[in-house]
Write a protein that holds these residues in place. Structure first.
Motif, PDB file in Angstrom:
ATOM      1  N   THR A  97       0.824  -1.209   0.000  1.00 30.68           N
ATOM      2  CA  THR A  97       0.000   0.000   0.000  1.00 30.68           C
ATOM      3  C   THR A  97       0.856   1.255   0.000  1.00 30.68           C
ATOM      4  OG1 THR A  97      -0.139  -0.182   2.415  1.00 30.68           O
ATOM      5  CG2 THR A  97      -1.934  -1.132   1.137  1.00 30.68           C
ATOM      6  N   ASP A  98       2.013   1.209   0.656  1.00 30.05           N
ATOM      7  CA  ASP A  98       2.901   2.378   0.639  1.00 30.05           C
ATOM      8  C   ASP A  98       3.415   2.649  -0.768  1.00 30.05           C
ATOM      9  OD1 ASP A  98       2.557   2.695   3.341  1.00 30.05           O
ATOM     10  OD2 ASP A  98       4.360   1.563   3.878  1.00 30.05           O
ATOM     11  N   LEU A  99       3.747   1.594  -1.497  1.00 22.43           N
ATOM     12  CA  LEU A  99       4.234   1.776  -2.866  1.00 22.43           C
ATOM     13  C   LEU A  99       3.152   2.355  -3.767  1.00 22.43           C
ATOM     14  CD1 LEU A  99       6.305  -1.495  -3.438  1.00 22.43           C
ATOM     15  CD2 LEU A  99       7.175   0.806  -3.070  1.00 22.43           C
ATOM     16  N   LEU A 100       1.919   1.863  -3.603  1.00 23.07           N
ATOM     17  CA  LEU A 100       0.842   2.328  -4.470  1.00 23.07           C
ATOM     18  C   LEU A 100       0.353   3.714  -4.092  1.00 23.07           C
ATOM     19  CD1 LEU A 100      -1.226  -0.967  -4.815  1.00 23.07           C
ATOM     20  CD2 LEU A 100       0.442  -0.022  -6.406  1.00 23.07           C
ATOM     21  N   ASN A 101       0.556   4.124  -2.852  1.00 25.68           N
ATOM     22  CA  ASN A 101       0.100   5.443  -2.405  1.00 25.68           C
ATOM     23  C   ASN A 101       1.202   6.490  -2.440  1.00 25.68           C
ATOM     24  OD1 ASN A 101      -2.688   4.919  -1.780  1.00 25.68           O
ATOM     25  ND2 ASN A 101      -2.003   3.760   0.003  1.00 25.68           N
ATOM     26  N   ALA A 102       2.399   6.107  -2.867  1.00 31.28           N
ATOM     27  CA  ALA A 102       3.506   7.057  -2.891  1.00 31.28           C
ATOM     28  C   ALA A 102       3.203   8.210  -3.848  1.00 31.28           C
ATOM     29  CB  ALA A 102       4.800   6.347  -3.310  1.00 31.28           C
ATOM     30  N   TYR A 103       3.656   9.389  -3.479  1.00 29.91           N
ATOM     31  CA  TYR A 103       3.461  10.580  -4.317  1.00 29.91           C
ATOM     32  C   TYR A 103       4.808  11.011  -4.863  1.00 29.91           C
ATOM     33  CZ  TYR A 103       2.297  15.316  -5.771  1.00 29.91           C
ATOM     34  OH  TYR A 103       2.128  16.459  -6.503  1.00 29.91           O
ATOM     35  N   ASN A 104       4.892  11.102  -6.187  1.00 27.33           N
ATOM     36  CA  ASN A 104       6.130  11.458  -6.866  1.00 27.33           C
ATOM     37  C   ASN A 104       5.938  12.788  -7.580  1.00 27.33           C
ATOM     38  OD1 ASN A 104       7.317   8.771  -6.322  1.00 27.33           O
ATOM     39  ND2 ASN A 104       5.756   8.078  -7.745  1.00 27.33           N
ATOM     40  N   PRO A 105       6.585  13.855  -7.129  1.00 23.47           N
ATOM     41  CA  PRO A 105       6.377  15.179  -7.719  1.00 23.47           C
ATOM     42  C   PRO A 105       6.728  15.220  -9.198  1.00 23.47           C
ATOM     43  CG  PRO A 105       7.602  15.314  -5.652  1.00 23.47           C
ATOM     44  CD  PRO A 105       7.540  13.875  -6.018  1.00 23.47           C
ATOM     45  N   CYS A 106       6.076  16.145  -9.904  1.00 22.19           N
ATOM     46  CA  CYS A 106       6.330  16.346 -11.332  1.00 22.19           C
ATOM     47  C   CYS A 106       7.378  17.443 -11.505  1.00 22.19           C
ATOM     48  CB  CYS A 106       5.036  16.728 -12.047  1.00 22.19           C
ATOM     49  SG  CYS A 106       5.244  17.120 -13.799  1.00 22.19           S
ATOM     50  N   HIS A 107       8.361  17.196 -12.367  1.00 22.80           N
ATOM     51  CA  HIS A 107       9.440  18.158 -12.585  1.00 22.80           C
ATOM     52  C   HIS A 107       9.610  18.503 -14.064  1.00 22.80           C
ATOM     53  CE1 HIS A 107      10.826  17.923  -8.422  1.00 22.80           C
ATOM     54  NE2 HIS A 107      10.612  16.625  -8.498  1.00 22.80           N
ATOM     55  N   GLY A 108       8.568  18.347 -14.841  1.00 21.73           N
ATOM     56  CA  GLY A 108       8.647  18.711 -16.248  1.00 21.73           C
ATOM     57  C   GLY A 108       7.611  17.953 -17.049  1.00 21.73           C
ATOM     58  N   ALA A 109       7.194  18.531 -18.165  1.00 26.52           N
ATOM     59  CA  ALA A 109       6.160  17.900 -18.984  1.00 26.52           C
ATOM     60  C   ALA A 109       6.360  18.266 -20.448  1.00 26.52           C
ATOM     61  CB  ALA A 109       4.773  18.327 -18.521  1.00 26.52           C
ATOM     62  N   ILE A 110       5.985  17.324 -21.306  1.00 26.73           N
ATOM     63  CA  ILE A 110       5.972  17.544 -22.755  1.00 26.73           C
ATOM     64  C   ILE A 110       4.558  17.261 -23.243  1.00 26.73           C
ATOM     65  CG2 ILE A 110       6.863  16.815 -24.991  1.00 26.73           C
ATOM     66  CD1 ILE A 110       9.429  16.000 -23.666  1.00 26.73           C
ATOM     67  N   LEU A 111       3.954  18.238 -23.878  1.00 29.40           N
ATOM     68  CA  LEU A 111       2.599  18.108 -24.411  1.00 29.40           C
ATOM     69  C   LEU A 111       2.666  18.192 -25.931  1.00 29.40           C
ATOM     70  CD1 LEU A 111      -0.493  18.006 -23.650  1.00 29.40           C
ATOM     71  CD2 LEU A 111      -0.474  20.472 -24.053  1.00 29.40           C
ATOM     72  N   GLN A 112       2.096  17.194 -26.594  1.00 31.55           N
ATOM     73  CA  GLN A 112       2.036  17.171 -28.049  1.00 31.55           C
ATOM     74  C   GLN A 112       0.580  17.176 -28.490  1.00 31.55           C
ATOM     75  OE1 GLN A 112       5.224  14.633 -30.086  1.00 31.55           O
ATOM     76  NE2 GLN A 112       4.846  13.508 -28.201  1.00 31.55           N
ATOM     77  N   VAL A 113       0.279  18.039 -29.431  1.00 24.08           N
ATOM     78  CA  VAL A 113      -1.067  18.130 -29.994  1.00 24.08           C
ATOM     79  C   VAL A 113      -0.945  17.943 -31.504  1.00 24.08           C
ATOM     80  CG1 VAL A 113      -3.169  19.492 -30.166  1.00 24.08           C
ATOM     81  CG2 VAL A 113      -1.683  19.774 -28.169  1.00 24.08           C
ATOM     82  N   VAL A 114      -1.737  17.005 -32.012  1.00 22.63           N
ATOM     83  CA  VAL A 114      -1.696  16.690 -33.438  1.00 22.63           C
ATOM     84  C   VAL A 114      -3.112  16.775 -33.989  1.00 22.63           C
ATOM     85  CG1 VAL A 114      -1.080  14.968 -35.174  1.00 22.63           C
ATOM     86  CG2 VAL A 114       0.269  15.154 -33.073  1.00 22.63           C
ATOM     87  N   VAL A 115      -3.248  17.392 -35.169  1.00 23.95           N
ATOM     88  CA  VAL A 115      -4.519  17.403 -35.888  1.00 23.95           C
ATOM     89  C   VAL A 115      -4.295  16.730 -37.233  1.00 23.95           C
ATOM     90  CG1 VAL A 115      -5.450  19.452 -34.750  1.00 23.95           C
ATOM     91  CG2 VAL A 115      -4.040  19.715 -36.800  1.00 23.95           C
ATOM     92  N   GLY A 116      -5.303  16.000 -37.670  1.00 21.81           N
ATOM     93  CA  GLY A 116      -5.177  15.305 -38.938  1.00 21.81           C
ATOM     94  C   GLY A 116      -6.522  14.820 -39.438  1.00 21.81           C
TER      95      GLY A 116
END
Length: 690
Positions: A97-116
């Motif tokens: 349960t500790d492993l599944l409830n662990a919180y890992n902060p976010c330190h960056g993101a890449i967002l891709q948007v595609v239209v087609g």
């Protein structure tokens, strides 16, 4: 830079066309909610009416992509639904349960948007819809600082004091004429009678002599001060640095990429150390304008969001403990003529007129004792030292099996007596070489675990998660990246140059143990003294950060690593580079968190820290394994299935177990988790045993 001036409409009747469904609570007011800390994506769309379309060739459509960036928490409804929590032995796997409830902060993101275009539409590449403009294009942080240094001069002064005195005399002759005066007055009247006349004169002056005497004394204090002006002579340096917080790419194509980074550390902390890169949290909105040929059908939109997280993994070291073997004891009494007959030995010569040899018949007693020490499961014998080691007319020894699992303590003793066996000597003794023998040996056994089982700290690892969202009505989405669920792409350790973590010591490199047992000479009765066995153990020195000084405690299990500001910012750049590399690596397949080998390894490390957890790992593999998997394990390990432990099974990677058993990697992961004590409610068709 585009010349298109983007005027954002203030009131747009947005229409939501898709959203990540795993973050939608499908049953209100039940006990299960979506994961609190997971990223999410929502796409909104608005196409102005034809009267407001200003281009003859294109239709303009507004898109708004809303991405929630947050830390990663593995627990979700899917995991809760798959795991049989009633069947899980919490005492065996308390870390689940500790492993599944662990919180890992976010330190960056890449967002891709595609239209087609939609699938099946025959449209040339140069006629695909494209992004005419979008906002924001960039966010930059300018750091401006002033570095000032000051210098101050000293002041110099001097003081001078003098004295003076004197007297004066003067004689004055007074002959001073101060002048005279003369006056004339007249009076008169008219229409009447009357009249008058008046005359006056006077003179003034000093005549004679006057003597003046005076005494005068004077004290003078003069001060000459040469004091420099107290001014600060200083200089200052202006520093400026630009950091990219948001970058965008590929305007004018049908795919745009946004890279979001957290704000870097700019101000120096009083201690000089920080806990790591800053996290990035919250909602990020992107406004996009899509241009599409007027004669085309509506387009599809796909969004992919990759986030970088710092997670922790235990730093494990080999566990060492001591134990005591049994006492090996041997006692041999003085023999009698009824005991074992030994050799007939020459004593010397007897002489009377002539000389002849005298012989004695010897009798022997012998006793020996062996005590076998077996190392407990999961441990091998590292070394040993004697607690009791004494012998008289005997000897002791210790031998060890090649696998260092068994230690044998041996003790043996010898008794002896010799009786006269030649006649004709009056002065010869009736008995010769008479003694009893004894030997005792007990050792302290130093044990070391076969694999690291003791948690000595934590180190950071990079976890990259991804989720995709496909907004294309009528298109059937297969389970995988584009089904809107959160997946893990990669988990990799952070290089040592970015962290200050303690490394586990290496497993001991065993060498031969030198036991030099001194054999007592005949007739010797001194206690046997054993030389201490020489055991060489190869150990790796602990690696510490040179810049961290005493700010880092290498042995602290709960202590968080502290980085310099430069290290933290460099770590943030490293995470950006790794996220970009993982984005285009075809060998990295997105997996659910519980399907990753990282999760299985983390759970195994939790078990190794507990006595009953280690006991579980040394048990035989689960009986619930399919027959074909059991046969494959027997063939691979060349042992009967009852002799194959759970530890042996989970030593295989998912890809290896899947290959030797001819099953999918997902099924292999479930079998490995079952070996760790995790129970599942049911298996989907994809994971059913063959």
């Amino acid at each position: 830079m585009s010349n298109f001036k983007l005027n954002l409409p203030t009131e747009i009747p947005w229409e939501r066309i898709c959203v990540t469904e795993d973050m939608v609570d499908k049953v209100v007011c039940d006990e299960r909610l979506p994961g609190k800390w997971r990223s999410s994506i929502a796409v909104f769309k608005y196409r102005p009416e034809d009267d407001y379309q200003e281009f003859d060739q294109y239709n303009i459509t507004y898109l708004k992509v809303t991405a929630t960036l947050t830390g990663y928490q593995p627990i979700d409804k899917e995991i809760q639904g798959n795991i049989d929590w009633d069947g899980v032995d919490v005492t065996s796997i308390p870390g689940l349960t500790d492993l599944l409830n662990a919180y890992n902060p976010c330190h960056g993101a890449i967002l891709q948007v595609v239209v087609g275009p939609r699938k099946g539409d025959d449209i040339k590449v140069d006629e695909h819809p494209f992004f005419m403009d979008f906002e924001p294009k960039k966010r930059e942080l300018y750091e401006v600082a002033t570095d000032t240094r000051e210098k101050q001069s000293r002041s110099i002064q001097s003081l001078n004091t003098t004295k003076s005195s004197g007297s004066t005399q003067s004689l004055e002759v007074l002959d001073v004429d101060m002048g005279s005066s003369f006056g004339l007055g007249m009076q008169g009247s008219y229409a009447g009678t009357g009249g008058g006349f008046n005359v006056s004169s006077s003179s003034q002056g000093q005549w004679g002599t006057k003597r003046l005497n005076s005494d005068q004394s004077m004290s003078t204090r003069s001060q000459d001060v040469g004091e420099e002006k107290r001014e600060s002579f200083s200089f200052s340096t202006q520093l400026s640095q630009m950091y990219h917080l948001l970058d965008s790419y590929h305007l004018g194509t049908n795919r745009v990429v946004f890279f979001v980074q957290p704000r870097p550390h700019t101000l120096e902390e009083p201690s000089g150390f920080v806990r790591g890169p800053r996290p990035v949290e919250g909602i990020q909105e992107f406004f996009l304008i899509v241009a599409q040929k007027k004669d085309q059908k509506d387009f599809c939109v796909s969004v992919r969001l990759d986030t970088s997280h710092l997670t922790t993994t235990p730093i494990m070291d080999y566990d060492r403990k001591t134990d005591i073997s049994g006492m090996a004891s041997a006692t041999a009494p003085i023999p009698t003529r009824n005991d074992t007959m030994g050799n007939r030995e020459k004593w010397g010569e007897a002489c009377f007129i002539g000389c002849w040899d005298m012989y004695y018949q010897c009798y022997l007693t012998h006793d020996e004792d062996d005590v076998v020490y077996q190392a407990p499961d999961g441990y091998v014998i590292e070394s040993y030292s004697s607690i009791v080691n004494s012998s008289s007319h005997g000897s002791t020894s210790v031998s060890m099996s090649p696998d260092r699992k068994t230690l044998t303590v041996h003790a043996e003793a010898n008794g002896k007596i010799c009786f006269e066996d030649t006649f004709g000597c009056v002065d010869c003794p009736d008995e010769w070489q008479k003694w009893a023998g004894s030997a005792r040996r007990q050792v302290q056994v130093n044990l070391v675990s076969e694999e690291p089982t003791r948690k000595v700290g934590e180190q950071q690892a990079l976890m990259i998660t991804t989720r995709g969202l496909c907004c294309c009505p009528g298109l059937k989405i297969k389970p995988g990246l584009w089904d809107g669920r959160d997946y893990v792409v990669e988990v990799a350790p952070i290089p040592d140059r970015y962290i200050t973590a303690r490394k586990p010591t290496k497993k001991p490199a065993f060498f031969a143990v030198a036991n030099e047992d001194v054999q007592p000479s005949a007739g010797a009765e001194a206690a046997h003294v054993e030389k201490t066995p020489a055991v060489k153990v190869g150990m790796e020195k602990e690696g510490l950060c040179e810049e961290c000084g005493d700010k880092f405690s290498p042995g602290g299990g709960d202590a968080e690593p502290q980085l310099t500001i430069r290290q933290a910012n460099e770590l943030s750049d490293y995470m950006k580079t790794e996220a970009i590399k993982a984005l285009n690596n075809p060998n990295l397949k997105p997996k659910l968190y519980t399907e990753t080998e990282f999760f299985g390894r983390q759970l195994q490390l939790e078990l190794l820290q507990l006595k009953h957890g280690r006991k579980l790992l040394w048990e035989s593999v689960p009986r619930e394994l399919p027959k074909r998997v059991q046969n494959a394990l027997e063939k691979h390990f060349r042992r009967d299935i009852k002799e194959i432990s759970r530890r042996d099974m989970i030593s295989l990677r998912n890809v290896d177990l899947a290959k030797i058993a001819d099953i999918s990697e997902e099924e292999a992961q479930q079998h490995r988790l079952r070996a760790l004590g995790v129970a599942f409610k049911e298996r989907g068709p994809k994971n059913k045993a063959k």
